[in-house]
Design a protein around this motif. Structure first.
Motif, mmCIF file in Angstrom:
data_model
loop_
_atom_site.group_PDB
_atom_site.id
_atom_site.type_symbol
_atom_site.label_atom_id
_atom_site.label_comp_id
_atom_site.label_asym_id
_atom_site.label_seq_id
_atom_site.Cartn_x
_atom_site.Cartn_y
_atom_site.Cartn_z
ATOM 1 N N SER A 51 0.830 -1.210 0.000
ATOM 2 C CA SER A 51 0.000 0.000 0.000
ATOM 3 C C SER A 51 0.863 1.258 0.000
ATOM 4 C CB SER A 51 -0.926 0.003 1.222
ATOM 5 O OG SER A 51 -1.843 -1.061 1.163
ATOM 6 N N ILE A 52 1.911 1.248 0.802
ATOM 7 C CA ILE A 52 2.803 2.413 0.869
ATOM 8 C C ILE A 52 3.503 2.620 -0.469
ATOM 9 C CG2 ILE A 52 4.888 3.339 1.964
ATOM 10 C CD1 ILE A 52 4.034 1.802 4.510
ATOM 11 N N LYS A 60 2.680 1.571 -3.619
ATOM 12 C CA LYS A 60 1.861 1.973 -4.766
ATOM 13 C C LYS A 60 1.358 3.402 -4.610
ATOM 14 C CE LYS A 60 -2.460 -0.126 -3.065
ATOM 15 N NZ LYS A 60 -3.548 -1.081 -3.383
ATOM 16 N N ALA A 61 1.117 3.836 -3.367
ATOM 17 C CA ALA A 61 0.700 5.221 -3.147
ATOM 18 C C ALA A 61 1.822 6.192 -3.489
ATOM 19 C CB ALA A 61 0.258 5.408 -1.692
ATOM 20 N N SER A 62 3.062 5.780 -3.249
ATOM 21 C CA SER A 62 4.200 6.669 -3.485
ATOM 22 C C SER A 62 4.444 6.933 -4.969
ATOM 23 C CB SER A 62 5.468 6.073 -2.854
ATOM 24 O OG SER A 62 5.896 4.916 -3.560
ATOM 25 N N GLY A 95 1.779 6.992 -7.194
ATOM 26 C CA GLY A 95 0.505 7.398 -7.775
ATOM 27 C C GLY A 95 -0.340 6.275 -8.328
ATOM 28 N N SER A 121 -2.379 4.076 -6.321
ATOM 29 C CA SER A 121 -3.077 3.588 -5.126
ATOM 30 C C SER A 121 -4.211 2.619 -5.451
ATOM 31 C CB SER A 121 -3.636 4.766 -4.325
ATOM 32 O OG SER A 121 -2.598 5.578 -3.844
ATOM 33 N N ASP A 122 -4.818 2.750 -6.628
ATOM 34 C CA ASP A 122 -5.965 1.911 -6.983
ATOM 35 C C ASP A 122 -5.570 0.507 -7.448
ATOM 36 O OD1 ASP A 122 -7.699 3.943 -6.361
ATOM 37 O OD2 ASP A 122 -7.839 4.689 -8.414
ATOM 38 N N ARG A 158 -4.410 -3.136 -7.233
ATOM 39 C CA ARG A 158 -4.304 -4.237 -6.279
ATOM 40 C C ARG A 158 -3.255 -5.218 -6.780
ATOM 41 N NH1 ARG A 158 -10.758 -5.606 -5.442
ATOM 42 N NH2 ARG A 158 -11.398 -3.525 -4.696
#
Length: 461
Positions: free
Chosen positions: A310-311, A313-315, A317, A319-320, A322
């Motif tokens: 999660s960290i 993929k958010a970094s 861009g 985040s969506d 899986r």
């Protein structure tokens, strides 16, 4: 009645009962402290014998005890002892899911009720207690229905008596439609995710996004599952969470289905990455986990991995995205490169044709752009003035068939094939090269697609 006086009542066991019940005594006895109770008992037994509905006292006692069984007790034993239809025990992951459904969704409502007291109106009231249709309600209902079906059908004794006469589960259900479509991850995005992950977990991105492994399969890999000499990877396990005396622990269990146990070819460019990963992060023992947990050095649980995922993929861009989208991307890429249905099923470890067909109707952005560029070139060729055709790069024309003409011919072929009967359509597709065959399949309607793929699979098997 004098103090300490007891009355023993008895009667001859009916002759016809010996053929139905084993081990019966010649006479049946019962002790009472009241004469009227003894006489009443004898009269009741005589009535049952005359009516032909007499049953041994032991059977009556067992039925009475069964009538008092609470749902919590019955369901707990059901989950613990449940087996599949083929006689094999449930997998640890399935048993754990059942236990969680019981704990979180069924026991709070039905746990204190006896099984025999649960009525259709109670089931309907539980169903209506959910504010809106959710998939978990359907899954919990399916478990409740299975438990009650066993109570209806599983015999309690040699005479075939069951706990309840009919299941109270009468609701017709269907899972709500999935709102989320899988996201195709481009190669450049895979590289970003790879770089964003902690070094010890980076390789997981390519194992999912290139080789099509499920997350549970990735985390269950061991040193002995890799053969760099032959460039093969044996996918033969999946991590599961098992509850042991109230404590949850991570174990290496079997794959999702027997078909999921498979040997995959490792792309050559991944070999140096795998070799470096083995050298830097994996123990020397053959059974050493590929992605060991930090504290225990055993197999990592999915929730721990997902925290890092999660960290990462958010970094970048994404985040969506899986982790399962990586697997979907890998399998979709096989389809785009002309892989046969059999190959997609083999790589994915799928058991059914319907599952494999999912990857025939969702293409990546780069593939879609490539197709649209070819369509644009065809439109330009058809619509431009003759003098404009001499400008710039030559484009396909009526007299010079190119990719645009090929696409037009493909669409015509699809229409013709959909009007054919199944056997004829299958025969035509078997004569096409694999890449063209996959493109045709991807253009069919969903129903025609699954029907045709099933037929192809049977012919190719």
């Amino acid at each position: 009645m004098a103090a300490g006086v007891v009355y023993q009542a008895s009667y001859n066991t009916p002759a016809w009962a010996f053929s139905e019940y084993r081990g019966l005594s010649e006479r049946q006895y019962q002790t009472f402290r009241d004469l009227l109770q003894a006489q009443g008992w004898l009269a009741e037994q005589q009535r049952k014998i005359i009516a032909g509905i007499w049953t041994p006292p032991e059977v009556d006692k067992a039925k009475a005890e069964a009538q008092g069984v609470k749902f919590a007790e019955y369901a707990g034993v059901w989950v613990s002892n449940r087996h599949k239809g083929n006689g094999e025990p449930l997998s640890e992951s399935t048993r754990t899911k059942y236990q969680e459904l019981l704990k979180n969704h069924l026991l709070p409502f039905f746990g204190g009720m006896t099984v025999v007291s649960i009525l259709p109106k109670d089931v309907q009231r539980w169903w209506d207690s959910y504010a809106k249709p959710v998939a978990i309600r359907v899954k919990a209902y399916e478990l409740l229905s299975s438990i009650m079906r066993s109570a209806e059908n599983d015999p309690l004794n040699a005479q075939g008596d069951t706990l309840i006469e009919r299941s109270p589960c009468r609701i017709k259900t269907a899972l709500p439609p999935k709102k989320r479509r899988a996201i195709n991850v481009e190669i450049a995005e895979l590289e970003k995710l790879y770089e964003a992950m902690p070094e010890r977990l980076r390789l997981s991105v390519f194992l999912g996004g290139v080789m099509g492994l499920r997350l549970g399969e990735v985390l269950a890999l061991r040193r002995c599952d890799v053969n760099l000499g032959e460039r093969t990877l044996h996918v033969c396990g999946s991590v599961k969470v098992r509850e042991n005396n109230g404590v949850k622990e991570v174990v290496r269990g079997t794959t999702k289905t027997p078909k999921s146990d498979r040997v995959l070819d490792i792309p050559e460019y991944l070999c140096p990455m795998i070799e470096e990963h083995l050298r830097s992060f994996v123990g020397r023992e053959k059974s050493a986990p590929f992605f060991p947990a930090r504290r225990s050095n055993g197999f990592m649980r999915e929730s721990s991995f997902n925290n890092r995922w999660s960290i990462a993929k958010a970094s970048v861009g994404l985040s969506d995205v899986r982790f399962h989208d990586l697997r979907h991307t890998a399998l979709q890429r096989l389809v785009e490169h002309g892989a046969s249905v059999n190959l997609v099923m083999a790589v994915a470890g799928h058991s059914t044709m319907a599952t494999a067909s999912v990857y025939q109707d969702n293409v990546s952005a780069s593939y879609r752009h490539d197709v649209m560029n070819r369509v644009n070139r065809q439109l330009a060729d058809e619509l431009m003035e003759p003098s404009e055709k001499d400008l710039g790069e030559p484009l396909p024309s009526r007299d010079d068939p190119g990719e645009g003409r090929e696409l037009d011919g493909l669409q015509s072929l699809v229409k013709d094939l959909e009007q054919m009967d199944l056997d004829t359509r299958t025969a035509v597709l078997l004569n096409l090269e694999e890449q063209k065959r996959s493109r045709v399949l991807a253009s069919f309607s969903k129903e025609t697609q699954i029907q045709t793929m099933t037929s192809l699979f049977e012919k190719e098997a």
